[in-house]
Design a protein around this motif. Structure first.
Motif, PDB file in Angstrom:
ATOM      1  N   ARG A 243       0.820  -1.222   0.000  1.00  0.00           N
ATOM      2  CA  ARG A 243       0.000   0.000   0.000  1.00  0.00           C
ATOM      3  C   ARG A 243       0.844   1.257   0.000  1.00  0.00           C
ATOM      4  N   THR A 244       2.018   1.164   0.641  1.00  0.00           N
ATOM      5  CA  THR A 244       2.858   2.353   0.693  1.00  0.00           C
ATOM      6  C   THR A 244       3.294   2.797  -0.702  1.00  0.00           C
ATOM      7  N   PRO A 245       3.842   1.880  -1.534  1.00  0.00           N
ATOM      8  CA  PRO A 245       4.191   2.351  -2.886  1.00  0.00           C
ATOM      9  C   PRO A 245       2.977   2.832  -3.676  1.00  0.00           C
ATOM     10  N   LEU A 246       1.816   2.204  -3.434  1.00  0.00           N
ATOM     11  CA  LEU A 246       0.608   2.684  -4.134  1.00  0.00           C
ATOM     12  C   LEU A 246       0.284   4.108  -3.703  1.00  0.00           C
ATOM     13  N   ALA A 247       0.387   4.343  -2.378  1.00  0.00           N
ATOM     14  CA  ALA A 247       0.128   5.698  -1.888  1.00  0.00           C
ATOM     15  C   ALA A 247       1.122   6.662  -2.507  1.00  0.00           C
ATOM     16  N   GLY A 248       2.387   6.209  -2.616  1.00  0.00           N
ATOM     17  CA  GLY A 248       3.414   7.064  -3.224  1.00  0.00           C
ATOM     18  C   GLY A 248       3.082   7.379  -4.672  1.00  0.00           C
ATOM     19  N   LYS A 250       0.165   7.370  -6.128  1.00  0.00           N
ATOM     20  CA  LYS A 250      -1.014   8.239  -6.222  1.00  0.00           C
ATOM     21  C   LYS A 250      -0.639   9.682  -5.880  1.00  0.00           C
ATOM     22  N   THR A 251       0.158   9.800  -4.799  1.00  0.00           N
ATOM     23  CA  THR A 251       0.531  11.151  -4.385  1.00  0.00           C
ATOM     24  C   THR A 251       1.333  11.866  -5.482  1.00  0.00           C
ATOM     25  N   GLN A 252       2.316  11.113  -6.051  1.00  0.00           N
ATOM     26  CA  GLN A 252       3.129  11.730  -7.102  1.00  0.00           C
ATOM     27  C   GLN A 252       2.268  12.085  -8.314  1.00  0.00           C
ATOM     28  N   GLN A 254      -0.843  12.933  -8.238  1.00  0.00           N
ATOM     29  CA  GLN A 254      -1.628  14.129  -7.902  1.00  0.00           C
ATOM     30  C   GLN A 254      -0.768  15.380  -7.930  1.00  0.00           C
ATOM     31  N   VAL A 255       0.513  15.201  -7.529  1.00  0.00           N
ATOM     32  CA  VAL A 255       1.435  16.338  -7.619  1.00  0.00           C
ATOM     33  C   VAL A 255       1.579  16.759  -9.080  1.00  0.00           C
ATOM     34  N   GLN A 271       9.403   9.916 -10.581  1.00  0.00           N
ATOM     35  CA  GLN A 271       9.179   9.165  -9.340  1.00  0.00           C
ATOM     36  C   GLN A 271       8.144   8.057  -9.568  1.00  0.00           C
ATOM     37  N   GLY A 275       8.670   4.215  -9.006  1.00  0.00           N
ATOM     38  CA  GLY A 275       7.747   3.528  -8.085  1.00  0.00           C
ATOM     39  C   GLY A 275       7.125   2.302  -8.720  1.00  0.00           C
TER      40      GLY A 275
END
Lengths: 451, 220
Positions: A243-248, A250-252, A254-255, A271, A275
């Motif tokens: 989940r952490t890489p998925l969150a990463g 998604k966040t990137q 959105q950035v 990134q 990822g």
């Protein structure tokens, strides 16, 4: 017999019964011998007494036979006539007899003890000859009466025993049941347990006979609980690691969407690419673990050339790793042929080489060499990275463990997969820091795996 | 508003740092428990985004240490384990909010704003002072209903002052709220931003308290 209670009950009852029986037999025979001795003595005494009476002229031996004298007896209602007496003249005429005595002679013997059967009844007789008066005195006991006497004594002993045996059986049954109560309690406790309750059973309160069973049971509980804990940890870690890489990502993403700045956007997209690579590798490793674990039975071993295998891994890894790292494979390894599951060995070697690559400094060298370890052959993959801090050494093969010198792309699974795969292939993994710095990862092949 | 991000995953940490900065936060990011403890001990964060699984320990250790030191900085937990039991234990340990991975960047930003708002005892999202109205979600400012364009730093100074009306902010405190660790602070930056804010919103809005700092002034 499947019930311990019934088993103990039967054993105890049979042994007690046998004890009782032998005691009874012993009493029977000793009583009989004793009674016979006493009664024989009585016979002798009685015979001598009668003989002396004849001497006292109370019985006249010259009297004709038809007027046979009756030997007087006391008339008493409870008197059981046991003794019979006959007085014979030496020429064979019956001179006198007691009421219970038979007409025929009680004994053919002149003197002493003898046994005679008259009308189907056995008599024990003592004969005394009085030469002075010319008479022979015979005093006899009916053996039936004697036997009755002995039997009465034994019956007196057996009768209470017959009453006691059911009582004894009940007591044995109850005591055995009571003695087995800890077992029943244990069974009850276990039956009442929840499937997830793997706490050890308290051993201090249990009898010493059950504690080996309890010990084994607690050991089993411990192993099951451990396995379950490892499984839960694995799930928790896997959830975190996926989940952490998925969150990463998604966040990137959105950035990249939110920013108007081309530089920020480009960096975020870069990134995202990194990822995805990392997550792809993680997914591959998780699948590797699952497939190694599923291969419970060791698949057929093939002959593997260690050097060729390492060379093919090298070209695969260096093909798309943009790092200036040199991988040297010693010629000796091309002579080494192992009879081992090729897929497992390759999986382990690949993960070890990837690990070495991730930790090598730019321009570093990874040297694969043939070593011997305690008489076994070993394939060593040596890097000149930072090595493993001693306090992290016991944990590096734990799943998802990432140490102080973790690689950016590391998942914490590589060494764990290598160890698992080698274990399934019948080989071993040994990690040690090199004296000159860097890590030496050794695949130890037991001699039976060498072709 | 200055936020500390504690996350060991490089890509996610970078994404949060950049993404929250885009949403108007001043962000600092660390990867380990040790550096998180050190950063928090130095203070001056308005909120913390904390991952539970860190390479050298658990985020709960960081949280516990923070609360043991009687530090009430709002903490938003990020975790991959989002069962009810995990949420409950995280919140019981003193976390103020909880987000399961993967999450939405906008949601993180919104929750951080809500946490910061509540930590100064405000329940409405909009901050109003005299004729000025500040909307943290949109990073927009209006004066008497007319939108005013502010730079990111000007906005940050205004938001800090308006979040606690009446409180005096020293120059250093304002600098802390404006700049992350790697950012170079120009020596008179705060004065320059205050000057621009007075020009755009009226000279009386921000009062200078001599030798101490700045606070919101009366209406102009």
């Amino acid at each position: 017999m499947r019930s311990i209670r019934a088993r103990l009950f039967v054993i105890l009852l049979v042994t007690t019964g046998l004890m009782w029986l032998s005691a009874t037999l012993w009493i029977f025979f000793s009583t009989r011998a004793e009674v016979e001795q006493v009664l024989d003595a009585r016979l002798m005494e009685a015979a001598k007494m009668v003989s002396s009476l004849v001497v006292n002229q109370e019985i006249d031996p010259d009297r004709p036979a038809q007027t046979k004298a009756k030997i007087p007896v006391l008339d008493h209602p409870h008197y059981d006539r046991q003794l019979s007496c006959q007085i014979w003249s030496l020429d064979g005429t019956l001179i006198g007899k007691s009421e219970s005595a038979p007409e025929t002679t009680l004994s053919a013997h002149a003197t002493g003890l003898s046994e005679t059967v008259i009308n189907g009844e056995t008599w024990r007789v003592y004969a005394v000859e009085n030469a002075e008066l010319g008479v022979r005195v015979l005093v006899g006991d009916n053996l039936r009466i004697r036997d009755r006497l002995v039997n009465d004594v034994v019956k007196g002993l057996l009768f209470p025993a017959l009453l006691i045996i059911p009582l004894l059986a009940t007591l044995i049954w109850l005591s055995v049941g009571r003695g087995l109560a800890p077992l029943r309690k244990l069974a009850g406790d276990l039956a009442a347990r929840d499937a997830s309750d793997l706490h050890p059973i308290n051993e201090s309160a249990t009898p010493s006979e059950i504690s080996p069973v309890l010990g084994a049971l607690n050991g089993l509980f411990g192993r099951v609980a451990g396995a379950r804990q490892r499984e839960q940890n694995f799930i928790a870690f896997a959830a975190h690691e996926l989940r952490t890489p998925l969150a990463g990502l998604k966040t990137q993403a959105q950035v990249a969407l939110a920013s108007n700045d081309a530089e920020i956007r480009e960096k975020a997209l870069g990134q995202i690419v990194a990822g995805v690579d990392r997550t792809g590798r993680l997914v591959r490793q998780l699948l590797d673990i699952a497939s190694v674990e599923a291969s419970e039975t060791t698949p057929p071993a093939a002959e593997v050339n260690a050097g060729d295998m390492l060379a093919s891994i090298r070209s695969e890894l260096l093909g798309h790793a943009g790092r200036a790292v040199t991988v040297v494979i010693d010629l000796g390894l091309f002579e080494l042929r192992a009879r081992v599951n090729a897929d497992l060995l390759r999986l382990a070697a690949r993960n070890l080489m990837e690990n070495a690559l991730h930790h090598s400094p730019a321009g570093g060298t990874i040297r694969c060499s043939l070593e011997t370890d305690e008489g076994n052959v070993a394939i060593a993959i040596n890097d000149d990275g930072p090595g493993i801090p001693p306090e992290e050494m016991p944990h590096v093969t734990e799943r998802f463990f990432r140490g102080r010198f973790k690689a950016a792309i590391g998942s914490g699974l590589g060494l764990s997969i290598a160890e698992l795969a080698l274990d399934h292939a019948g080989a071993m993994l040994r990690l040690q820091n090199r004296a000159t710095g860097g890590l030496s990862a050794m695949i130890i092949l037991p001699n039976r795996l060498i072709a | 508003m200055r936020v500390l991000i504690v996350e060991d995953d490089d890509i996610l940490r970078d994404g949060l740092k950049v993404g929250l900065a885009l949403a108007g936060f001043t962000t600092d990011a660390v990867a380990t428990r040790e550096s998180a403890d050190a950063a928090l001990a130095a203070g001056s964060f308005d909120a913390v985004v904390l991952d539970l699984m860190l390479p050298d320990g658990s985020g709960t250790d960081v949280l516990k240490k923070l609360r043991d030191a009687r530090d009430d900085t709002p903490v938003l937990l990020l975790t991959a384990r989002d069962t009810v039991a995990d949420r409950v234990s995280g919140l019981d340990m003193g976390a103020d909010d909880y987000l399961g991975k993967p999450f939405d960047l906008d949601e993180v930003a919104a929750r951080l704003r809500a946490l910061a708002r509540r930590s100064v005892g405000r329940s409405t999202a909009l901050i109003e002072w005299a004729s000025i109205r500040l909307d943290p979600a949109r990073q927009s400012v209006e004066k008497s209903g007319t939108p005013v364009r502010l730079s990111r730093r000007e906005y940050a100074v205004l938001q800090a002052l308006m979040s606690q009306p009446g409180a005096i902010f020293s120059k250093t405190t304002l600098e802390d709220k404006l700049y992350g660790w790697q950012e170079e602070v120009e020596s008179n930056a705060v004065e320059v931003h205050i000057h621009h804010l007075r020009n755009k919103l009226g000279p009386g809005l921000i009062e200078t308290v001599r030798g101490i700092g700045y606070r919101l002034g009366g209406d102009n």
